[in-house]
Design a protein around this motif. Structure first.
Motif, PDB file in Angstrom:
ATOM      1  N   MET A   1       0.833  -1.082  -0.034  1.00 25.70           N
ATOM      2  CA  MET A   1       0.100  -0.001   0.085  1.00 25.70           C
ATOM      3  C   MET A   1       0.673   1.156  -0.052  1.00 25.70           C
ATOM      4  SD  MET A   1      -2.907   1.103   2.764  1.00 25.70           S
ATOM      5  CE  MET A   1      -4.345  -0.194   2.310  1.00 25.70           C
ATOM      6  N   ASN A   2       0.717   2.062  -0.999  1.00 23.40           N
ATOM      7  CA  ASN A   2       1.393   3.428  -0.873  1.00 23.40           C
ATOM      8  C   ASN A   2       0.872   4.345  -0.034  1.00 23.40           C
ATOM      9  OD1 ASN A   2      -0.395   4.590  -2.301  1.00 23.40           O
ATOM     10  ND2 ASN A   2       0.320   3.942  -4.349  1.00 23.40           N
ATOM     11  N   ALA A   3       1.563   5.351   0.075  1.00 22.46           N
ATOM     12  CA  ALA A   3       0.968   6.682   0.858  1.00 22.46           C
ATOM     13  C   ALA A   3      -0.089   7.291   0.453  1.00 22.46           C
ATOM     14  CB  ALA A   3       2.196   7.833   0.858  1.00 22.46           C
ATOM     15  N   ILE A   4      -0.667   7.291  -0.805  1.00 27.39           N
ATOM     16  CA  ILE A   4      -1.889   7.885  -1.089  1.00 27.39           C
ATOM     17  C   ILE A   4      -2.791   6.770  -0.856  1.00 27.39           C
ATOM     18  CG2 ILE A   4      -3.181   8.387  -3.173  1.00 27.39           C
ATOM     19  CD1 ILE A   4      -0.682   9.446  -4.480  1.00 27.39           C
ATOM     20  N   GLU A   5      -2.724   5.621  -1.108  1.00 28.26           N
ATOM     21  CA  GLU A   5      -3.753   4.612  -0.630  1.00 28.26           C
ATOM     22  C   GLU A   5      -3.907   4.536   1.040  1.00 28.26           C
ATOM     23  OE1 GLU A   5      -1.830   1.234  -2.223  1.00 28.26           O
ATOM     24  OE2 GLU A   5      -3.054   1.387  -4.006  1.00 28.26           O
ATOM     25  N   THR A   6      -2.844   4.778   1.759  1.00 28.58           N
ATOM     26  CA  THR A   6      -2.957   4.825   3.223  1.00 28.58           C
ATOM     27  C   THR A   6      -3.713   6.199   3.599  1.00 28.58           C
ATOM     28  OG1 THR A   6      -0.733   3.690   3.280  1.00 28.58           O
ATOM     29  CG2 THR A   6      -1.453   4.993   5.171  1.00 28.58           C
ATOM     30  N   TYR A   7      -3.522   7.100   2.977  1.00 27.09           N
ATOM     31  CA  TYR A   7      -4.054   8.341   3.374  1.00 27.09           C
ATOM     32  C   TYR A   7      -5.711   8.190   3.052  1.00 27.09           C
ATOM     33  CZ  TYR A   7       0.461  10.709   3.193  1.00 27.09           C
ATOM     34  OH  TYR A   7       1.701  11.046   3.598  1.00 27.09           O
ATOM     35  N   ARG A   8      -6.051   7.676   1.944  1.00 28.82           N
ATOM     36  CA  ARG A   8      -7.386   7.449   1.361  1.00 28.82           C
ATOM     37  C   ARG A   8      -7.995   6.535   2.521  1.00 28.82           C
ATOM     38  NH1 ARG A   8      -8.229  11.444  -1.745  1.00 28.82           N
ATOM     39  NH2 ARG A   8      -6.897  11.398  -3.556  1.00 28.82           N
ATOM     40  N   ALA A   9      -7.176   5.445   2.867  1.00 24.27           N
ATOM     41  CA  ALA A   9      -7.818   4.442   3.993  1.00 24.27           C
ATOM     42  C   ALA A   9      -7.952   5.119   5.384  1.00 24.27           C
ATOM     43  CB  ALA A   9      -6.908   3.276   4.083  1.00 24.27           C
ATOM     44  N   ASN A  10      -7.305   5.855   5.433  1.00 23.00           N
ATOM     45  CA  ASN A  10      -7.493   6.698   7.024  1.00 23.00           C
ATOM     46  C   ASN A  10      -8.705   7.573   6.940  1.00 23.00           C
ATOM     47  OD1 ASN A  10      -5.102   5.491   8.058  1.00 23.00           O
ATOM     48  ND2 ASN A  10      -3.945   7.113   7.613  1.00 23.00           N
ATOM     49  N   ALA A  11      -8.829   8.155   5.613  1.00 26.21           N
ATOM     50  CA  ALA A  11      -9.865   9.087   5.766  1.00 26.21           C
ATOM     51  C   ALA A  11     -11.338   8.207   5.507  1.00 26.21           C
ATOM     52  CB  ALA A  11      -9.965   9.904   3.991  1.00 26.21           C
ATOM     53  N   ALA A  12     -11.328   7.077   4.841  1.00 24.69           N
ATOM     54  CA  ALA A  12     -12.275   6.281   5.031  1.00 24.69           C
ATOM     55  C   ALA A  12     -12.771   5.661   6.505  1.00 24.69           C
ATOM     56  CB  ALA A  12     -12.132   4.793   4.234  1.00 24.69           C
ATOM     57  N   ALA A  13     -11.620   5.554   7.254  1.00 24.82           N
ATOM     58  CA  ALA A  13     -11.844   4.964   8.542  1.00 24.82           C
ATOM     59  C   ALA A  13     -12.266   5.936   9.439  1.00 24.82           C
ATOM     60  CB  ALA A  13     -10.611   4.599   9.176  1.00 24.82           C
ATOM     61  N   VAL A  36      -8.883  16.304   6.265  1.00 27.36           N
ATOM     62  CA  VAL A  36      -7.412  16.387   6.176  1.00 27.36           C
ATOM     63  C   VAL A  36      -6.522  15.197   5.531  1.00 27.36           C
ATOM     64  CG1 VAL A  36      -5.292  16.440   7.639  1.00 27.36           C
ATOM     65  CG2 VAL A  36      -7.301  17.926   8.247  1.00 27.36           C
ATOM     66  N   TRP A  37      -7.259  14.075   5.765  1.00 28.16           N
ATOM     67  CA  TRP A  37      -6.381  12.887   5.029  1.00 28.16           C
ATOM     68  C   TRP A  37      -6.900  13.065   3.605  1.00 28.16           C
ATOM     69  CZ3 TRP A  37      -2.912  10.317   7.124  1.00 28.16           C
ATOM     70  CH2 TRP A  37      -2.665  10.244   8.355  1.00 28.16           C
ATOM     71  N   GLU A  38      -7.799  13.386   3.087  1.00 24.75           N
ATOM     72  CA  GLU A  38      -8.156  13.663   1.633  1.00 24.75           C
ATOM     73  C   GLU A  38      -7.431  14.686   1.187  1.00 24.75           C
ATOM     74  OE1 GLU A  38      -9.915  11.857  -0.512  1.00 24.75           O
ATOM     75  OE2 GLU A  38     -10.815  10.532   1.032  1.00 24.75           O
ATOM     76  N   THR A  39      -6.984  15.631   1.705  1.00 24.46           N
ATOM     77  CA  THR A  39      -6.135  16.864   1.464  1.00 24.46           C
ATOM     78  C   THR A  39      -4.932  16.076   1.136  1.00 24.46           C
ATOM     79  OG1 THR A  39      -7.667  18.578   2.443  1.00 24.46           O
ATOM     80  CG2 THR A  39      -5.338  19.216   1.644  1.00 24.46           C
ATOM     81  N   MET A  40      -4.387  15.330   2.194  1.00 28.06           N
ATOM     82  CA  MET A  40      -2.949  15.077   2.168  1.00 28.06           C
ATOM     83  C   MET A  40      -2.938  14.017   0.943  1.00 28.06           C
ATOM     84  SD  MET A  40      -2.229  14.471   6.078  1.00 28.06           S
ATOM     85  CE  MET A  40      -0.592  13.536   5.809  1.00 28.06           C
ATOM     86  N   ALA A  41      -3.944  13.077   0.720  1.00 32.13           N
ATOM     87  CA  ALA A  41      -3.876  12.307  -0.349  1.00 32.13           C
ATOM     88  C   ALA A  41      -3.908  13.113  -1.817  1.00 32.13           C
ATOM     89  CB  ALA A  41      -5.053  11.490  -0.317  1.00 32.13           C
ATOM     90  N   ASP A  42      -4.782  14.023  -1.757  1.00 32.63           N
ATOM     91  CA  ASP A  42      -4.572  14.980  -3.120  1.00 32.63           C
ATOM     92  C   ASP A  42      -3.338  15.633  -3.304  1.00 32.63           C
ATOM     93  OD1 ASP A  42      -7.397  14.401  -3.432  1.00 32.63           O
ATOM     94  OD2 ASP A  42      -8.287  16.009  -2.652  1.00 32.63           O
ATOM     95  N   GLY A  43      -2.838  16.322  -2.244  1.00 28.21           N
ATOM     96  CA  GLY A  43      -1.274  16.706  -2.198  1.00 28.21           C
ATOM     97  C   GLY A  43      -0.352  15.818  -2.578  1.00 28.21           C
ATOM     98  N   ALA A  44      -0.400  14.667  -2.355  1.00 21.50           N
ATOM     99  CA  ALA A  44       0.565  13.475  -2.803  1.00 21.50           C
ATOM    100  C   ALA A  44       0.582  13.299  -4.324  1.00 21.50           C
ATOM    101  CB  ALA A  44       0.447  12.467  -1.776  1.00 21.50           C
ATOM    102  N   GLU A  45      -0.920  13.162  -4.578  1.00 20.48           N
ATOM    103  CA  GLU A  45      -1.201  12.810  -6.138  1.00 20.48           C
ATOM    104  C   GLU A  45      -0.700  13.864  -7.029  1.00 20.48           C
ATOM    105  OE1 GLU A  45      -5.269  11.845  -6.242  1.00 20.48           O
ATOM    106  OE2 GLU A  45      -5.035   9.898  -6.002  1.00 20.48           O
ATOM    107  N   GLU A  46      -0.880  15.256  -6.619  1.00 18.86           N
ATOM    108  CA  GLU A  46      -0.364  16.505  -7.213  1.00 18.86           C
ATOM    109  C   GLU A  46       1.027  16.528  -7.534  1.00 18.86           C
ATOM    110  OE1 GLU A  46      -0.643  21.130  -7.115  1.00 18.86           O
ATOM    111  OE2 GLU A  46      -2.166  19.889  -6.075  1.00 18.86           O
ATOM    112  N   THR A  47       1.673  16.183  -6.192  1.00 20.35           N
ATOM    113  CA  THR A  47       2.973  16.052  -6.255  1.00 20.35           C
ATOM    114  C   THR A  47       3.704  14.993  -7.208  1.00 20.35           C
ATOM    115  OG1 THR A  47       3.131  16.672  -4.022  1.00 20.35           O
ATOM    116  CG2 THR A  47       5.417  15.406  -4.803  1.00 20.35           C
TER     117      THR A  47
END
Length: 63
Positions: A1-13, A36-47
């Motif tokens: 699981m990469n960071a983006i997937e982890t962030y999305r999973a945390n948001a879902a939790a 906040v988790w979704e914002t982090m995932a979006d930022g990681a995807e943008e990066t």
């Protein structure tokens, strides 16, 4: 699981925890955390996207 997937999973939790609590202040806390988790995932995807664009530009420039 990469960071983006982890962030999305945390948001879902956090959303699941919000749905299960009866206390409004706790529900709002979980919803804020999910945002906040979704914002982090979006930022990681943008990066990642910008990194790919920059690498492609560097390859074109080196030819």
């Amino acid at each position: 699981m990469n960071a983006i997937e982890t962030y999305r999973a945390n948001a879902a939790a956090q959303r699941a925890a919000a749905a299960q609590t009866k206390l409004q202040n706790r529900r709002e806390m979980h919803e804020r955390a999910a945002a906040v988790w979704e914002t982090m995932a979006d930022g990681a995807e943008e990066t990642l996207s910008k990194t790919a664009i920059n690498l492609a530009a560097k390859e074109r420039a080196s030819r």
